[in-house]
Motif scaffolding. Structure first.
Motif, PDB file in Angstrom:
ATOM      1  N   ALA B   1       0.845  -1.205   0.000  1.00 32.87           N
ATOM      2  CA  ALA B   1       0.000   0.000   0.000  1.00 32.87           C
ATOM      3  C   ALA B   1       0.878   1.252   0.000  1.00 32.87           C
ATOM      4  CB  ALA B   1      -0.893  -0.009   1.229  1.00 32.87           C
ATOM      5  N   ALA B   2       1.948   1.180   0.774  1.00 35.98           N
ATOM      6  CA  ALA B   2       2.842   2.341   0.865  1.00 35.98           C
ATOM      7  C   ALA B   2       3.482   2.629  -0.492  1.00 35.98           C
ATOM      8  CB  ALA B   2       3.920   2.093   1.897  1.00 35.98           C
ATOM      9  N   ARG B   3       3.755   1.579  -1.253  1.00 33.35           N
ATOM     10  CA  ARG B   3       4.366   1.755  -2.567  1.00 33.35           C
ATOM     11  C   ARG B   3       3.400   2.468  -3.518  1.00 33.35           C
ATOM     12  NH1 ARG B   3       8.993  -2.555  -2.428  1.00 33.35           N
ATOM     13  NH2 ARG B   3       8.788  -2.649  -0.208  1.00 33.35           N
ATOM     14  N   ALA B   4       2.124   2.080  -3.433  1.00 36.16           N
ATOM     15  CA  ALA B   4       1.099   2.711  -4.274  1.00 36.16           C
ATOM     16  C   ALA B   4       0.989   4.186  -3.892  1.00 36.16           C
ATOM     17  CB  ALA B   4      -0.239   2.005  -4.073  1.00 36.16           C
ATOM     18  N   GLU B   5       0.988   4.436  -2.590  1.00 40.02           N
ATOM     19  CA  GLU B   5       0.956   5.799  -2.082  1.00 40.02           C
ATOM     20  C   GLU B   5       2.104   6.618  -2.651  1.00 40.02           C
ATOM     21  OE1 GLU B   5      -2.187   6.333  -0.548  1.00 40.02           O
ATOM     22  OE2 GLU B   5      -0.913   7.745   0.506  1.00 40.02           O
ATOM     23  N   ALA B   6       3.266   5.980  -2.643  1.00 38.67           N
ATOM     24  CA  ALA B   6       4.480   6.664  -3.083  1.00 38.67           C
ATOM     25  C   ALA B   6       4.313   7.167  -4.503  1.00 38.67           C
ATOM     26  CB  ALA B   6       5.671   5.718  -3.004  1.00 38.67           C
ATOM     27  N   LEU B   7       3.726   6.321  -5.346  1.00 36.17           N
ATOM     28  CA  LEU B   7       3.542   6.713  -6.737  1.00 36.17           C
ATOM     29  C   LEU B   7       2.506   7.820  -6.831  1.00 36.17           C
ATOM     30  CD1 LEU B   7       3.616   3.176  -8.343  1.00 36.17           C
ATOM     31  CD2 LEU B   7       5.333   4.981  -8.573  1.00 36.17           C
ATOM     32  N   ARG B   8       1.446   7.676  -6.045  1.00 36.54           N
ATOM     33  CA  ARG B   8       0.345   8.621  -6.136  1.00 36.54           C
ATOM     34  C   ARG B   8       0.769  10.039  -5.746  1.00 36.54           C
ATOM     35  NH1 ARG B   8      -4.475   8.472  -2.926  1.00 36.54           N
ATOM     36  NH2 ARG B   8      -3.901   6.402  -2.200  1.00 36.54           N
ATOM     37  N   VAL B   9       1.487  10.147  -4.612  1.00 40.70           N
ATOM     38  CA  VAL B   9       1.783  11.510  -4.139  1.00 40.70           C
ATOM     39  C   VAL B   9       3.157  12.002  -4.576  1.00 40.70           C
ATOM     40  CG1 VAL B   9       0.311  11.232  -2.129  1.00 40.70           C
ATOM     41  CG2 VAL B   9       2.776  10.845  -1.921  1.00 40.70           C
ATOM     42  N   ARG B  10       3.858  11.184  -5.354  1.00 37.76           N
ATOM     43  CA  ARG B  10       5.186  11.601  -5.803  1.00 37.76           C
ATOM     44  C   ARG B  10       5.135  12.982  -6.457  1.00 37.76           C
ATOM     45  NH1 ARG B  10       8.952   8.120  -9.977  1.00 37.76           N
ATOM     46  NH2 ARG B  10      10.671   9.583  -9.993  1.00 37.76           N
ATOM     47  N   PRO B  11       5.845  13.916  -5.906  1.00 43.85           N
ATOM     48  CA  PRO B  11       5.761  15.288  -6.440  1.00 43.85           C
ATOM     49  C   PRO B  11       6.468  15.425  -7.789  1.00 43.85           C
ATOM     50  CG  PRO B  11       7.423  15.154  -4.727  1.00 43.85           C
ATOM     51  CD  PRO B  11       6.815  13.791  -4.829  1.00 43.85           C
ATOM     52  N   GLN B  12       6.030  16.363  -8.562  1.00 48.13           N
ATOM     53  CA  GLN B  12       6.670  16.631  -9.846  1.00 48.13           C
ATOM     54  C   GLN B  12       8.011  17.298  -9.614  1.00 48.13           C
ATOM     55  OE1 GLN B  12       3.725  18.933 -12.141  1.00 48.13           O
ATOM     56  NE2 GLN B  12       4.314  17.526 -13.779  1.00 48.13           N
ATOM     57  N   ARG B  13       8.977  16.937 -10.441  1.00 45.42           N
ATOM     58  CA  ARG B  13      10.253  17.661 -10.374  1.00 45.42           C
ATOM     59  C   ARG B  13      10.118  18.966 -11.147  1.00 45.42           C
ATOM     60  NH1 ARG B  13      12.656  12.688 -11.207  1.00 45.42           N
ATOM     61  NH2 ARG B  13      13.547  13.142 -13.237  1.00 45.42           N
ATOM     62  N   ALA B  14      10.939  19.929 -10.804  1.00 49.93           N
ATOM     63  CA  ALA B  14      10.895  21.243 -11.463  1.00 49.93           C
ATOM     64  C   ALA B  14      11.091  21.077 -12.968  1.00 49.93           C
ATOM     65  CB  ALA B  14      11.971  22.143 -10.894  1.00 49.93           C
ATOM     66  N   ALA B  15      12.029  20.243 -13.345  1.00 48.20           N
ATOM     67  CA  ALA B  15      12.264  19.977 -14.765  1.00 48.20           C
ATOM     68  C   ALA B  15      13.010  18.664 -14.874  1.00 48.20           C
ATOM     69  CB  ALA B  15      13.084  21.097 -15.391  1.00 48.20           C
ATOM     70  N   ASP B  43       6.910   2.027   7.604  1.00 52.63           N
ATOM     71  CA  ASP B  43       5.838   2.622   8.401  1.00 52.63           C
ATOM     72  C   ASP B  43       6.031   4.135   8.537  1.00 52.63           C
ATOM     73  OD1 ASP B  43       4.809   0.104   8.712  1.00 52.63           O
ATOM     74  OD2 ASP B  43       5.502  -0.159  10.789  1.00 52.63           O
ATOM     75  N   LEU B  44       7.287   4.518   8.799  1.00 53.81           N
ATOM     76  CA  LEU B  44       7.622   5.929   8.967  1.00 53.81           C
ATOM     77  C   LEU B  44       7.399   6.679   7.653  1.00 53.81           C
ATOM     78  CD1 LEU B  44       8.690   7.417  11.408  1.00 53.81           C
ATOM     79  CD2 LEU B  44      11.011   6.976  10.618  1.00 53.81           C
ATOM     80  N   TYR B  45       7.821   6.055   6.564  1.00 56.04           N
ATOM     81  CA  TYR B  45       7.660   6.646   5.235  1.00 56.04           C
ATOM     82  C   TYR B  45       6.166   6.872   4.932  1.00 56.04           C
ATOM     83  CZ  TYR B  45       8.208   7.107   0.158  1.00 56.04           C
ATOM     84  OH  TYR B  45       8.177   7.568  -1.136  1.00 56.04           O
ATOM     85  N   SER B  46       5.344   5.858   5.232  1.00 59.20           N
ATOM     86  CA  SER B  46       3.897   5.967   4.991  1.00 59.20           C
ATOM     87  C   SER B  46       3.294   7.083   5.832  1.00 59.20           C
ATOM     88  CB  SER B  46       3.201   4.644   5.339  1.00 59.20           C
ATOM     89  OG  SER B  46       3.742   3.600   4.589  1.00 59.20           O
ATOM     90  N   ARG B  47       3.794   7.201   7.064  1.00 59.74           N
ATOM     91  CA  ARG B  47       3.253   8.235   7.953  1.00 59.74           C
ATOM     92  C   ARG B  47       3.550   9.627   7.381  1.00 59.74           C
ATOM     93  NH1 ARG B  47       5.722   8.485  13.775  1.00 59.74           N
ATOM     94  NH2 ARG B  47       5.904   6.238  13.411  1.00 59.74           N
ATOM     95  N   PHE B  48       4.783   9.804   6.847  1.00 60.33           N
ATOM     96  CA  PHE B  48       5.140  11.100   6.260  1.00 60.33           C
ATOM     97  C   PHE B  48       4.371  11.352   4.967  1.00 60.33           C
ATOM     98  CE2 PHE B  48       8.488  11.419   9.361  1.00 60.33           C
ATOM     99  CZ  PHE B  48       8.619  12.780   9.515  1.00 60.33           C
ATOM    100  N   LEU B  49       4.167  10.298   4.157  1.00 65.52           N
ATOM    101  CA  LEU B  49       3.385  10.469   2.923  1.00 65.52           C
ATOM    102  C   LEU B  49       1.973  10.963   3.259  1.00 65.52           C
ATOM    103  CD1 LEU B  49       4.081   7.472   0.511  1.00 65.52           C
ATOM    104  CD2 LEU B  49       4.909   9.825   0.351  1.00 65.52           C
ATOM    105  N   GLU B  50       1.435  10.411   4.336  1.00 69.26           N
ATOM    106  CA  GLU B  50       0.095  10.799   4.789  1.00 69.26           C
ATOM    107  C   GLU B  50       0.082  12.306   5.103  1.00 69.26           C
ATOM    108  OE1 GLU B  50      -3.687   9.724   5.097  1.00 69.26           O
ATOM    109  OE2 GLU B  50      -2.065   8.261   4.681  1.00 69.26           O
ATOM    110  N   MET B  51       1.159  12.764   5.736  1.00 74.20           N
ATOM    111  CA  MET B  51       1.244  14.180   6.118  1.00 74.20           C
ATOM    112  C   MET B  51       1.539  15.087   4.914  1.00 74.20           C
ATOM    113  SD  MET B  51       3.109  14.120   9.875  1.00 74.20           S
ATOM    114  CE  MET B  51       4.696  13.461   9.334  1.00 74.20           C
ATOM    115  N   CYS B  52       1.860  14.472   3.776  1.00 74.07           N
ATOM    116  CA  CYS B  52       2.090  15.252   2.552  1.00 74.07           C
ATOM    117  C   CYS B  52       0.770  15.639   1.881  1.00 74.07           C
ATOM    118  CB  CYS B  52       2.929  14.442   1.548  1.00 74.07           C
ATOM    119  SG  CYS B  52       4.672  14.281   1.995  1.00 74.07           S
ATOM    120  N   LYS B  53      -0.286  14.905   2.237  1.00 74.20           N
ATOM    121  CA  LYS B  53      -1.562  15.060   1.514  1.00 74.20           C
ATOM    122  C   LYS B  53      -2.141  16.465   1.568  1.00 74.20           C
ATOM    123  CE  LYS B  53      -3.077  10.259   1.429  1.00 74.20           C
ATOM    124  NZ  LYS B  53      -3.913   9.232   2.104  1.00 74.20           N
TER     125      LYS B  53
END
Lengths: 218, 218
Positions: B1-15, B43-53
């Motif tokens: 699930a965390a991997r899917a999250e990672a893809l979903r919220v992965r931010p765009q790079r400037a260029a 677990d820690l990574y998922s927690r931070f991704l959650e806080m990125c939302k």
């Protein structure tokens, strides 16, 4: 010629590390010249070897695993000593250390390779910290026995270009009980450029206690 | 699930970095989960991704070459960014950073692998200095632009066991002209163990002058 010298004056190790089965194992000494060393690095190395002849200085061998430094200890195959974690010559930390026991001084000849990049074309601050910590730590170990870094403070003065050669010159300034105070300068070969200066505090470890016990009650 | 999250919220790079020929090149982002990450790291990574939302935190991608961070710059094939200089997953620096812009704070989740060994079983002081310098430096860069480490002072409190996960928590304390002052704590996941604390001074660089010019006249 320098390579022949290296073999001739290579100091004896206290003991050969033992294989788990009890047999002798040959550990590669990474502090010997290889083809990635620049002429400047070779010249400096030869100069220090020359100063080893009367016993003023001693060449310090260097292995890829920290237990290789401790006679009789079993090597953990999956670990690597941090500054020796790359096997390709020249890409990472190329270095050799020389100890001057009477001056309580350890000098490291350091040639940072292209895998130590931080700012484009220059060594990463963490790689500079690593070679300083390793040099100061080795100096403290030879003077005071088993130690652990407690404080490391580095002033970065001039960035170190990748592929250049610098001298990391450290010495023990004072020993107070379990505390060992050291200082260090990182300079270009010609001495004209001060790349970094550092101070450090190391704590002498009690061999009867675990590392964690001792570090948590500093 | 965390991997899917990672893809979903992965931010765009400037260029996207450009190939010398002008074509787009895909740079591997090393700050994404891999099979070497422990459950604690995930677990820690998922927690931070959650806080990125809600935009409070931002995930920071990480590449193996420093020019990958600079849009349009040509990659030097022979260099590697220091903490990303090993390709085998899990042996070296496994880490991911998250930025909290309003707090001027950068947190790094760090899992040191077995090639970062210093004292037997624990991370080398230089590897700890490296992840601190990288985290503090990234924090300073996001807040103040292009910077360079001028001073780094670290108190080592408790050694970091290889394979454990720690939080490197840094923030900008003050900006005075070209000087950026930061501080940092390295703690275990449960917050119970303080592994290290650090202060740092970074100098904001003038893009019209060379690095060497600027660092030599601090």
């Amino acid at each position: 010629a320098a390579r022949a010298e290296a073999l001739r004056v290579r100091p004896q190790r206290a003991a050969e590390p033992m294989e788990p089965g009890g047999g002798k194992r040959q550990s590669k000494d990474y502090a010997l010249p290889n083809s990635s060393w620049s002429q400047g690095m070779m010249d400096l190395y030869s100069r220090f070897l020359e100063m080893c002849k009367d016993g003023t200085w001693k060449r310090i061998p260097s292995y890829s695993n920290s237990v290789d430094h401790i006679p009789g200890k079993k090597e953990r195959k999956d670990t690597r000593l941090f500054p020796r974690n790359m096997d390709t010559e020249g890409v990472g930390f190329e270095y050799a250390m020389f100890l001057n026991p009477s001056e309580k001084r350890m000098v490291c000849l350091f040639q940072p390779g292209p895998y130590l990049e931080g700012p484009s074309g220059f060594a990463h601050g963490g790689s500079t910290a690593t070679i300083i910590d390793s040099t100061i730590g080795s100096c403290a170990t030879f003077v005071a026995g088993r130690v652990m870094t407690a404080n490391l403070s580095i002033n970065y003065r001039n960035p170190i270009p990748l592929g250049s050669v610098v001298l990391v010159d450290s010495k023990v300034d004072q020993v107070e009980g379990r505390k060992v105070f050291l200082s260090c300068h990182v300079r270009s070969i010609d001495g004209q450029t001060l790349h970094a200066e550092a101070t450090a505090l190391f704590i002498r470890l009690d061999s009867t206690k675990s590392l964690q016990q001792q570090m948590s009650c500093q």
